[in-house]
Motif scaffolding. Structure first.
Motif, PDB file in Angstrom:
ATOM      1  N   LEU A   9       0.541  -1.044  -0.336  1.00 40.59           N
ATOM      2  CA  LEU A   9       0.125   0.325   0.118  1.00 40.59           C
ATOM      3  C   LEU A   9       0.742   1.234  -0.151  1.00 40.59           C
ATOM      4  O   LEU A   9       1.443   1.538   1.085  1.00 40.59           O
ATOM      5  N   ILE A  10       0.835   1.629  -1.134  1.00 37.20           N
ATOM      6  CA  ILE A  10       1.692   2.844  -1.180  1.00 37.20           C
ATOM      7  C   ILE A  10       0.982   4.132  -1.569  1.00 37.20           C
ATOM      8  O   ILE A  10       0.276   3.611  -2.631  1.00 37.20           O
ATOM      9  N   ILE A  11       1.190   5.090  -0.689  1.00 35.82           N
ATOM     10  CA  ILE A  11       0.639   5.932  -0.729  1.00 35.82           C
ATOM     11  C   ILE A  11       1.768   7.933  -0.809  1.00 35.82           C
ATOM     12  O   ILE A  11       2.495   8.019  -0.350  1.00 35.82           O
ATOM     13  N   VAL A  12       1.683   8.205  -2.076  1.00 33.80           N
ATOM     14  CA  VAL A  12       2.220   9.113  -2.201  1.00 33.80           C
ATOM     15  C   VAL A  12       2.280  10.516  -1.604  1.00 33.80           C
ATOM     16  O   VAL A  12       1.606  10.724  -1.176  1.00 33.80           O
ATOM     17  N   ALA A  13       3.238  10.617  -0.612  1.00 39.81           N
ATOM     18  CA  ALA A  13       3.215  12.190  -0.315  1.00 39.81           C
ATOM     19  C   ALA A  13       2.574  13.389  -0.290  1.00 39.81           C
ATOM     20  O   ALA A  13       1.915  14.292   0.481  1.00 39.81           O
ATOM     21  N   ALA A  15       0.514  13.607  -2.384  1.00 37.04           N
ATOM     22  CA  ALA A  15      -1.308  13.177  -2.432  1.00 37.04           C
ATOM     23  C   ALA A  15      -1.400  13.404  -1.129  1.00 37.04           C
ATOM     24  O   ALA A  15      -2.814  13.328  -1.092  1.00 37.04           O
ATOM     25  N   LEU A  16      -1.131  12.686   0.064  1.00 39.19           N
ATOM     26  CA  LEU A  16      -1.286  12.997   1.459  1.00 39.19           C
ATOM     27  C   LEU A  16      -1.750  14.569   1.769  1.00 39.19           C
ATOM     28  O   LEU A  16      -2.348  15.106   2.056  1.00 39.19           O
ATOM     29  N   LEU A  17      -0.936  15.051   1.493  1.00 38.94           N
ATOM     30  CA  LEU A  17      -0.490  16.244   1.759  1.00 38.94           C
ATOM     31  C   LEU A  17      -2.172  17.005   1.618  1.00 38.94           C
ATOM     32  O   LEU A  17      -2.473  17.938   2.143  1.00 38.94           O
ATOM     33  N   ALA A  18      -1.889  16.899   0.220  1.00 41.67           N
ATOM     34  CA  ALA A  18      -3.377  17.933  -0.797  1.00 41.67           C
ATOM     35  C   ALA A  18      -4.483  16.950   0.490  1.00 41.67           C
ATOM     36  O   ALA A  18      -5.193  17.377   0.495  1.00 41.67           O
ATOM     37  N   ALA A  19      -4.885  14.989   0.417  1.00 41.13           N
ATOM     38  CA  ALA A  19      -5.599  15.095   0.974  1.00 41.13           C
ATOM     39  C   ALA A  19      -6.028  15.479   2.629  1.00 41.13           C
ATOM     40  O   ALA A  19      -6.847  15.517   2.760  1.00 41.13           O
ATOM     41  N   CYS A  20      -4.648  15.317   3.101  1.00 40.36           N
ATOM     42  CA  CYS A  20      -5.424  14.970   4.732  1.00 40.36           C
ATOM     43  C   CYS A  20      -4.326  16.692   5.684  1.00 40.36           C
ATOM     44  O   CYS A  20      -4.777  17.191   6.566  1.00 40.36           O
ATOM     45  N   LEU A 229      -9.697   9.335  -5.131  1.00 39.53           N
ATOM     46  CA  LEU A 229      -9.443   8.454  -6.321  1.00 39.53           C
ATOM     47  C   LEU A 229      -8.105   9.662  -6.684  1.00 39.53           C
ATOM     48  O   LEU A 229      -8.409  10.776  -7.663  1.00 39.53           O
ATOM     49  N   TYR A 230      -7.354   8.186  -7.739  1.00 37.56           N
ATOM     50  CA  TYR A 230      -6.113   9.123  -7.711  1.00 37.56           C
ATOM     51  C   TYR A 230      -5.944   8.430  -9.396  1.00 37.56           C
ATOM     52  O   TYR A 230      -6.326   7.263  -9.942  1.00 37.56           O
ATOM     53  N   ASP A 231      -5.262   8.869 -10.566  1.00 34.07           N
ATOM     54  CA  ASP A 231      -5.511   8.279 -11.504  1.00 34.07           C
ATOM     55  C   ASP A 231      -4.006   8.230 -11.694  1.00 34.07           C
ATOM     56  O   ASP A 231      -3.306   8.109 -10.484  1.00 34.07           O
ATOM     57  N   GLN A 232      -3.226   8.012 -12.662  1.00 34.18           N
ATOM     58  CA  GLN A 232      -1.554   7.122 -13.151  1.00 34.18           C
ATOM     59  C   GLN A 232      -0.242   8.440 -12.897  1.00 34.18           C
ATOM     60  O   GLN A 232       0.922   7.220 -12.174  1.00 34.18           O
ATOM     61  N   ASN A 233      -1.099   9.919 -12.660  1.00 35.56           N
ATOM     62  CA  ASN A 233      -0.102  10.500 -12.591  1.00 35.56           C
ATOM     63  C   ASN A 233      -0.440  10.608 -11.165  1.00 35.56           C
ATOM     64  O   ASN A 233       0.304  11.858 -11.320  1.00 35.56           O
ATOM     65  N   ASN A 234      -0.873  10.281  -9.542  1.00 35.65           N
ATOM     66  CA  ASN A 234      -0.939  10.641  -8.907  1.00 35.65           C
ATOM     67  C   ASN A 234      -1.841  12.137  -8.882  1.00 35.65           C
ATOM     68  O   ASN A 234      -1.481  12.526  -7.353  1.00 35.65           O
ATOM     69  N   GLN A 235      -3.040  12.359  -9.251  1.00 35.49           N
ATOM     70  CA  GLN A 235      -3.714  13.125  -9.296  1.00 35.49           C
ATOM     71  C   GLN A 235      -4.995  13.013  -9.112  1.00 35.49           C
ATOM     72  O   GLN A 235      -5.533  11.745  -9.553  1.00 35.49           O
ATOM     73  N   VAL A 236      -5.666  13.028  -8.264  1.00 41.25           N
ATOM     74  CA  VAL A 236      -6.655  13.505  -7.390  1.00 41.25           C
ATOM     75  C   VAL A 236      -7.603  14.140  -8.777  1.00 41.25           C
ATOM     76  O   VAL A 236      -7.660  15.219  -9.280  1.00 41.25           O
ATOM     77  N   TYR A 271      -5.714   0.755 -17.744  1.00 42.65           N
ATOM     78  CA  TYR A 271      -5.512   1.829 -17.078  1.00 42.65           C
ATOM     79  C   TYR A 271      -6.115   1.871 -16.289  1.00 42.65           C
ATOM     80  O   TYR A 271      -7.087   1.276 -16.170  1.00 42.65           O
ATOM     81  N   MET A 272      -5.106   2.017 -14.711  1.00 40.42           N
ATOM     82  CA  MET A 272      -5.642   1.724 -13.469  1.00 40.42           C
ATOM     83  C   MET A 272      -6.074   3.569 -12.515  1.00 40.42           C
ATOM     84  O   MET A 272      -4.723   3.885 -13.238  1.00 40.42           O
ATOM     85  N   TYR A 273      -6.963   3.063 -11.694  1.00 39.22           N
ATOM     86  CA  TYR A 273      -6.990   4.200 -11.545  1.00 39.22           C
ATOM     87  C   TYR A 273      -6.779   3.259  -9.181  1.00 39.22           C
ATOM     88  O   TYR A 273      -6.844   2.548 -10.010  1.00 39.22           O
ATOM     89  N   THR A 274      -6.720   4.302  -8.979  1.00 45.17           N
ATOM     90  CA  THR A 274      -7.175   3.775  -7.482  1.00 45.17           C
ATOM     91  C   THR A 274      -7.768   4.450  -6.161  1.00 45.17           C
ATOM     92  O   THR A 274      -7.346   5.535  -6.505  1.00 45.17           O
ATOM     93  N   ALA A 275      -7.861   4.308  -6.062  1.00 44.13           N
ATOM     94  CA  ALA A 275      -9.043   4.653  -4.955  1.00 44.13           C
ATOM     95  C   ALA A 275      -9.120   4.583  -3.357  1.00 44.13           C
ATOM     96  O   ALA A 275      -8.154   3.604  -2.947  1.00 44.13           O
ATOM     97  N   VAL A 276      -8.305   5.823  -2.777  1.00 41.23           N
ATOM     98  CA  VAL A 276      -7.812   5.990  -1.198  1.00 41.23           C
ATOM     99  C   VAL A 276      -8.961   6.149  -0.041  1.00 41.23           C
ATOM    100  O   VAL A 276      -8.765   7.591  -0.054  1.00 41.23           O
ATOM    101  N   THR A 277      -8.970   4.873   1.118  1.00 33.18           N
ATOM    102  CA  THR A 277      -9.731   5.554   1.664  1.00 33.18           C
ATOM    103  C   THR A 277      -9.067   5.868   2.482  1.00 33.18           C
ATOM    104  O   THR A 277      -8.712   4.849   3.764  1.00 33.18           O
ATOM    105  N   SER A 278      -9.562   6.900   3.506  1.00 39.26           N
ATOM    106  CA  SER A 278      -8.909   7.424   4.744  1.00 39.26           C
ATOM    107  C   SER A 278      -9.938   6.762   6.239  1.00 39.26           C
ATOM    108  O   SER A 278     -11.123   8.460   5.641  1.00 39.26           O
TER     109      SER A 278
END
Length: 807
Positions: A9-13, A15-20, A229-236, A271-278
């Motif tokens: 479970l790799i979370i880009v830092a 993206a986390l800053l933007a999210a949290c 929801l993140y795309d493959q460029n780690n953009q929300v 093409y894959m997306y990722t849902a990150v649930t916090s």
């Protein structure tokens, strides 16, 4: 290398800053539990106890398959065909410490697959039993763990002794990955997310996400649950936040996201997306959970076949058993990736998981590489196929096993159908009606977005009780391709898939004349083979098949030219261990693959490459070393051309064009040594040229690695093709020299093979005889970077030398 992103479970830092609005660490820790085990082959008393002395047991890392390490014997009854590798009972033990101090946490152990009848103890406490060898399962370790630097002992007993347990090779042991999950008492439940895409267009997609929260506290929890929801460029690309009062042990949240201008998952662009649930308790992040997914839509049409994202797509599929040749059943991501790469090269776009739930890593690879998947649960229900098979556990376990398969796998965009059975004998019994309805109901409770199917052998709708249940959304048939033409009349309005086809037989590099004489081996159940070869080989022209099957060309001709047939799945993509049809012992692996057990393509591979790809190609065979004057049938597969002309030593033997219903051209040529040359043309212009030369005397060993740079991670592999060559660079087509391998540096031999179905040489060795000019060496990296030098020697020939780099 593709990564197992469901587990790591790799979370880009950023993206986390933007999210949290703060940098935080994921409180959910998923760690590999594969290292540091000890193993004992055999049963032993008291091995589940903490005090047991395992000092003399073998040290190893998982995944592990002890059967593949054994020797072939006619006395090993591990498949219904007999003559196989050893099974038995084995024990695993691991001593470990938990670094973290428990702070409102839960500790789970996840086994991706153990074959079979596994029982697990932690510090002498019994955690449970799971009979089904293909299923993923979890135990809660929390009540029995020792902390504060105290040791823990996990023991696992694996009982694969009752045989035959299967019709094919299963492997034995903890053969898939194991994970330790450390998590808050309140967290996203195991397999607790479910993603669907109910509305999809080029402009926008609706993404529905259901999240189940597990509350192990004795009090209600006021939670904030945020999903991005993140795309493959780690953009929300979409996000939402909801508050929930979790009063019970399990509570649910649902989101509807809109993703504008989505990139659709497809065969060409998976093409894959990722849902990150916090999950937050007040402002504290208490869990974070990733769900990879794809945005796509598909349908099966009764008249026009299969559509993906609104576009017609013929399913070009193969069936795959789970063994990895010389590596056995032990999961290795690179080995599975290589198989898919080889299949992709011939135009394959779909895999039917025959006949049980696959490794999670294989589904991840199908998502990432662009393969459609038929996910299959059972090879037998209550009625027996193998004497010690799954029917013994059906009553107690089938509901749980099917539920767990659907829950684990339902977020994979590659999966387009759930298969609840293969050639189930309840087709011919009225119990098939009630069981089919029960199983389909279980699937539909958990996923309504995909059709339910079952691979059927009986095509008369009045005689097939599984069909008569009315519970199937998609009708799948195995074999009898000529009867497919009656499907629209017999099954009006129904959707159809050819789930298993051909059972065409061949041995790589062996050819029997004449090639236009059909050989049905066997011609009936238990019938003797007429014209059998003393060396247990089968001709590689497309003219040998089992009595229930057909040739590649005849079947593909029907499927290709009838739109209502959504596609087909060839039996099989690769040769596999077990079911050595048509020969008895000492044959010990199948002849049914398009690719042999070592991963070397047979000639039929190029038939499909000519039909299933746009890559301009020309393939001529057989080799050109024969007795002078012998009549040799020369075949050519080609595409993107009108015709092929054949030359022998510069003299034209004529031009051929494909006839209706045929996908090859042929010349019958009296052999004379020299050069055979084929030229394909369109409108008189040369498209491709290919030559085959008569090989001289053996001169050297040549080594060709699929990858010369590999990862120093302890699991990565390089597959090295070993060829016996003459001094002019021609492979010797009947070479059978014994080749010895020496490895220096940061690697070791993981396996050897040559693709010969009746070879009884061990897979774990530093030697292998060449078969029809070739063999395979598999080199595995250690965890230290550096060079790996390989030397291949055989008497009287120049050595082969190759250096790999491990980084």
């Amino acid at each position: 290398m593709y990564q197992h992103i469901n587990k790591i479970l790799i979370i880009v830092a950023v993206a986390l800053l933007a999210a949290c609005n703060q940098k935080v660490d994921n409180p959910r820790q998923v760690e590999s539990f594969n290292k540091g085990w000890k193993f004992f082959l055999g049963d032993t008393a008291d091995a589940s106890k903490v005090s047991f002395n395992d000092a003399d047991w073998r040290a190893l890392n998982l995944p592990h398959d002890w059967s593949i390490e054994g020797e072939f014997s006619k006395d090993n009854p591990s498949t219904t065909e007999g003559g196989a590798l050893p099974t038995g009972i084995g024990w695993y033990r691991k001593t470990f410490k938990v670094d973290s101090v428990p702070q409102n946490q839960k500790y789970y152990i996840d086994f991706d697959g153990v074959f079979c009848n596994s029982e697990v103890w932690l510090n002498g406490h019994y955690l449970g039993k799971r009979p089904f060898g293909y299923i993923t399962f979890r135990y809660d370790m929390t009540p029995y763990l020792n902390f504060e630097d105290k040791e823990n002992v996990m023991a696992v007993r694996v009982d694969n002794d009752a045989q035959p347990a299967s019709r094919w090779y299963t492997g034995s042991g903890i053969y898939r990955n194991v994970w330790m999950v450390t998590i808050n008492q309140v967290h996203v439940d195991h397999w607790g997310t479910y993603i669907t895409t109910p509305k999809v267009s080029d402009e926008a997609a609706i993404v529905n996400l259901e999240v189940k929260i597990k509350n192990n506290q004795n009090a209600a929890q006021q939670l904030k649950v945020k999903t991005e929801l993140y795309d493959q460029n780690n953009q929300v690309v979409a996000q939402d936040e909801k508050s929930v009062s979790c009063k019970d042990s399990l509570c649910s949240i649902a989101y509807d996201f809109t993703v504008n201008h989505p990139v659709l998952w497809s065969i060409e662009n998976p093409y894959m997306y990722t849902a990150v649930t916090s999950v937050y308790n007040k402002k504290e992040l208490i869990d974070q959970y990733e769900t990879p997914f794809g945005i796509r839509y598909f349908e099966f049409d009764s008249a026009k076949g299969f559509f993906l994202n609104g576009q017609p797509l013929k399913i070009h599929g193969v069936n795959q058993h789970h063994d990895l040749g010389a590596l056995g059943a032990a999961v290795n991501t690179r080995a599975m990736e290589r198989q898919l790469e080889i299949l992709k090269g011939m135009g394959c776009n779909a895999i039917r998981m025959a006949h049980n739930p696959p490794a999670q890593e294989l589904l991840d690879l199908c998502d990432q590489m662009g393969f459609l998947v038929i996910d299959e649960s059972f090879d037998e229900w209550k009625k027996t196929k193998a004497k010690k098979g799954y029917h013994l556990y059906w009553d107690e376990w089938h509901v749980r096993d099917l539920q767990d398969m659907i829950l684990r796998d339902r977020n994979h965009p590659s999966i387009i159908a759930w298969s609840i059975g293969n050639e189930i004998r309840e087709q011919f019994d009225t119990t098939g009606i009630s069981i089919t309805r029960e199983l389909a109901g279980i699937v539909k409770e958990l996923d309504k977005t995909r059709p339910v199917t079952s691979a059927l052998t009986e095509q008369d709708p009045k005689k097939n009780n599984i069909y008569q249940s009315g519970a199937l959304d998609l009708i799948s048939f195995n074999y009898k391709h000529k009867e497919y033409l009656d499907f629209p009349k017999n099954y009006p309005g129904q959707k159809m898939l050819a789930s298993e086809n051909m059972s065409a037989l061949s041995t790589r590099g062996h050819y029997d004349m004449p090639s236009d004489s059909m050989r049905i081996w066997p011609s009936a159940y238990n019938a003797p083979l007429v014209g059998a070869n003393d060396d247990y080989t089968v001709s590689a022209y497309d003219h040998v098949y089992a009595y229930w099957g057909a040739t590649h060309e005849d079947t593909w001709n029907v499927v290709k030219n009838n739109d209502f047939i959504s596609g087909m799945f060839i039996w099989s993509g690769f040769d596999y261990l077990g079911e050595p049809i048509p020969y008895p012992w000492p044959a010990r692996s199948s002849y049914l693959g398009i690719i042999d057990l070592a991963g070397f393509p047979k000639d039929a591979y190029y038939l499909y490459q000519s039909e299933w790809t746009d890559k301009t190609m020309l393939h001529i065979f057989p080799h050109w070393n024969w007795e002078k004057g012998q009549d040799i049938d020369v075949w050519a597969y080609y595409n993107n051309a009108d015709e092929v002309e054949l030359f022998l030593n510069g003299k034209s033997l004529g031009t051929r064009k494909k006839e209706d219903g045929k996908f090859h051209v042929m010349w019958r040529v009296p052999f004379e040594p020299g050069t055979l040359k084929a030229v394909s043309r369109t409108d008189g212009q040369v498209v491709l040229e290919k030559e085959i030369h008569t090989a001289g005397e053996p001169y050297k060993v040549e080594l060709i690695a699929d990858r010369e740079v590999i990862n120093a991670d302890g699991t990565d592999l390089s597959f090295i093709t070993v060829k016996i060559m003459d001094k002019d660079g021609n492979m010797i087509p009947d070479a059978d020299q014994l080749v010895h391998f020496d490895i220096e540096g940061n690697g070791f031999i993981a396996g050897v093979d040559n693709g010969y179905q009746a070879s009884l040489e061990p897979f774990k060795a530093n030697y292998r005889k060449a078969f029809n000019g070739m063999c395979l060496l598999i080199v595995q990296a250690t965890e230290e970077a550096g060079d790996i030098k390989i030397t291949a020697t055989t008497d009287g020939l120049k050595n082969g030398v190759l250096t790999l780099k491990s980084k």
